[in-house]
Design a protein around this motif. Structure first.
Motif, short mmCIF file in Angstrom:
data_model
loop_
_atom_site.label_atom_id
_atom_site.label_comp_id
_atom_site.label_asym_id
_atom_site.label_seq_id
_atom_site.Cartn_x
_atom_site.Cartn_y
_atom_site.Cartn_z
N ARG A 53 -23.00 -121.36 -20.19
CA ARG A 53 -23.20 -121.64 -21.62
C ARG A 53 -24.51 -122.40 -21.80
O ARG A 53 -24.52 -123.62 -22.00
CB ARG A 53 -22.03 -122.43 -22.19
N ARG A 83 -23.14 -116.46 -28.50
CA ARG A 83 -22.97 -117.47 -27.45
C ARG A 83 -23.48 -118.84 -27.88
O ARG A 83 -23.45 -119.79 -27.08
CB ARG A 83 -23.71 -117.02 -26.19
N LEU A 99 -24.39 -114.87 -19.13
CA LEU A 99 -23.68 -115.53 -20.22
C LEU A 99 -22.16 -115.46 -20.07
O LEU A 99 -21.44 -116.17 -20.77
CB LEU A 99 -24.11 -114.93 -21.56
#
Length: 470
Positions: A238, A271, A234
């Motif tokens: 993305r 995220r 991560l």
């Protein structure tokens, strides 16, 4: 031959070689029998190690694209001559992926229950009951979201396992694969990145690849996805989604731990990605378990399940639970591409749920699978096989023989009439592996027991040959 290998790319060099050669064969329409450049020359021309080229060619041979020729390297394989003693859901074998196989071969690694375990009387009763009580609308189209009576039963079931839901958040599908196909086509576009577990469900990999989605693999551990590996991924990617099989994972049989689940949800928020949680084996649970969908997740988790594995693959009844906005999009695509799901099949499942038949059947099934799981683990321990983990339930084991010789294993399985589901089929890149998926419901068969014993670590070559010819 210029393979265009990028040594700085995140994609492993071996996989780049596999993709480049496969693309060359496809684009150029290369005829079967055409000889490829030598391994030494190909490595020299592309500044590669010979070991990388050899491994790539072996993967291509396993996929049926290349064939080794003694003394002359590798040639393009003829599709009509390719035959593997492998089986998995969705495989395109000459004899048909969903038949009994040639001469009734044993599908030791298949993903469903043996026919002898089915209790057809319950389904026959449901058919008679429907014919008697629903003569008017039984054969009409279902509604876009699915049969209301089934969705009401599903709402009760989701409530029982603490998954927040409402009728407008539930959509029925033609099984879990259909649910995931709808999600992939609705939420993703070509070039998007997603995280998948490795090993994992091969058909999901192919669904994603078909839509042009890029797969980022994270190792599956005994407690779920490898969190440090995911965190590292991560930092540079993305992804739009993470696909996970939380309970009785296919193929390892492992289940998600609470700490891993909580960290996954934290990362999803930080995220900004969605989690697609498949739970097709969840009804087999007999102990406490952790589902992402049952934890606070701010609508970042989409729950997918079906009755194909526990009740009947022929009925093709699945469902998913998501926020109402996503359900609306999915229902539109479902109607556009398939008009709707089977009202008849959904009515049958609703009947079995409402009268308690399904609950009693699953209780009996859990007890039988648990006994067979324990027996299979004992046999493998006695024969010195390595087991990835001892599952708390379900139907799968991920194991490899102590005598790690793939060619000997393959030859032994062929003699015994056993179809294997090897590790390469559960890798996003098709990477070769000594691990096998074992369905414990088939492991009591004498052919399976003979294979386990023949491939025991303490067995000599002469003993193996003698055993497999008995």
């Amino acid at each position: 031959m210029d393979l265009g290998i990028d040594q700085q790319a995140l994609v492993p060099v071996v996989q780049q070689i596999v993709s480049a050669v496969a693309e060359w064969i496809r684009k150029e329409g290369v005829s079967p029998g055409t000889r490829l450049p030598s391994i030494r020359q190909l490595a020299l021309d592309n500044l590669l190690s010979q070991a990388s080229v050899i491994e790539a060619f072996e993967r291509l041979a396993a996929q049926g694209l290349l064939a080794p020729r003694h003394g002359s390297g590798f040639v393009v394989a003829s599709p009509t001559t390719v035959h593997e003693n492998h089986w998995y859901e969705g495989a395109e074998q000459g004899w048909g992926a969903f038949t009994d196989g040639p001469l009734g071969q044993l599908k030791l690694g298949c993903g469903w229950l043996p026919d002898t375990w089915r209790e057809s009387d319950d389904i026959n009763y449901a058919i008679r009951e429907l014919s008697r009580t629903d003569t008017g609308g039984l054969f009409n189209y279902s509604t876009p979201l699915g049969l209301p009576t089934l969705r009401e039963q599903l709402l009760k079931r989701l409530t029982q396992i603490h998954v927040p839901a409402s009728l407008e958040r539930i959509l029925t599908t033609h099984g879990a694969s259909h649910a995931q196909d709808l999600l992939i086509r609705t939420l993703l576009k070509p070039g998007d990145e997603v995280v998948v577990e490795s090993p994992g469900y091969g058909n999901l990999y192919r669904q994603l690849a078909f839509q042009g989605v890029t797969l980022l693999q994270v190792p599956r551990t005994r407690g779920g996805p490898d969190i440090p590996a995911l965190e590292a991924l991560l930092h540079t990617h993305r992804p739009k989604c993470l696909f996970i099989n939380s309970l009785y994972h296919n193929p390892t049989g492992t289940s998600l731990s609470r700490p891993v689940a909580e960290r996954l949800l934290e990362l999803a928020r930080e995220r900004d990605f969605l989690i697609i949680e498949e739970d097709v084996y969840g009804d087999l649970q007999h102990a406490s378990c952790t589902r992402l969908s049952a934890l606070a997740h701010d609508d970042r988790v989409i729950y997918v399940s079906s009755f194909s594995k526990t009740l009947s693959g022929a009925l093709r009844v699945g469902y998913l639970c998501a926020n109402a906005a996503i359900i609306t999009q999915l229902a539109q695509l479902k109607t556009l591409t398939g008009i709707g799901t089977s009202r008849f099949a959904e009515a049958m499942v609703a009947t079995l749920l409402s009268n308690g038949t399904y609950r009693k059947w699953v209780q009996r099934l859990r007890k039988r699978l648990n006994a067979q799981m324990a027996a299979t683990l004992q046999v493998l321990e006695d024969e010195e096989w390595q087991v990835f983990a001892a599952p708390a339930g379900g139907m799968f084991l991920w194991a490899r023989p102590g005598l790690a010789d793939p060619l000997r294993l393959q030859a032994c399985a062929q003699r015994l009439g056993v179809l294997l589901s090897p590790g390469a089929l559960f890798s996003p890149t098709g990477e070769r592996s000594e691990w096998l998926r074992i369905n414990v419901a088939y492991a009591a068969d004498q052919r399976a027991l003979t294979l386990f014993r023949a491939m025991g670590a303490a067995r000599s070559t002469s003993t193996i040959l003698k055993t497999t010819h008995m």
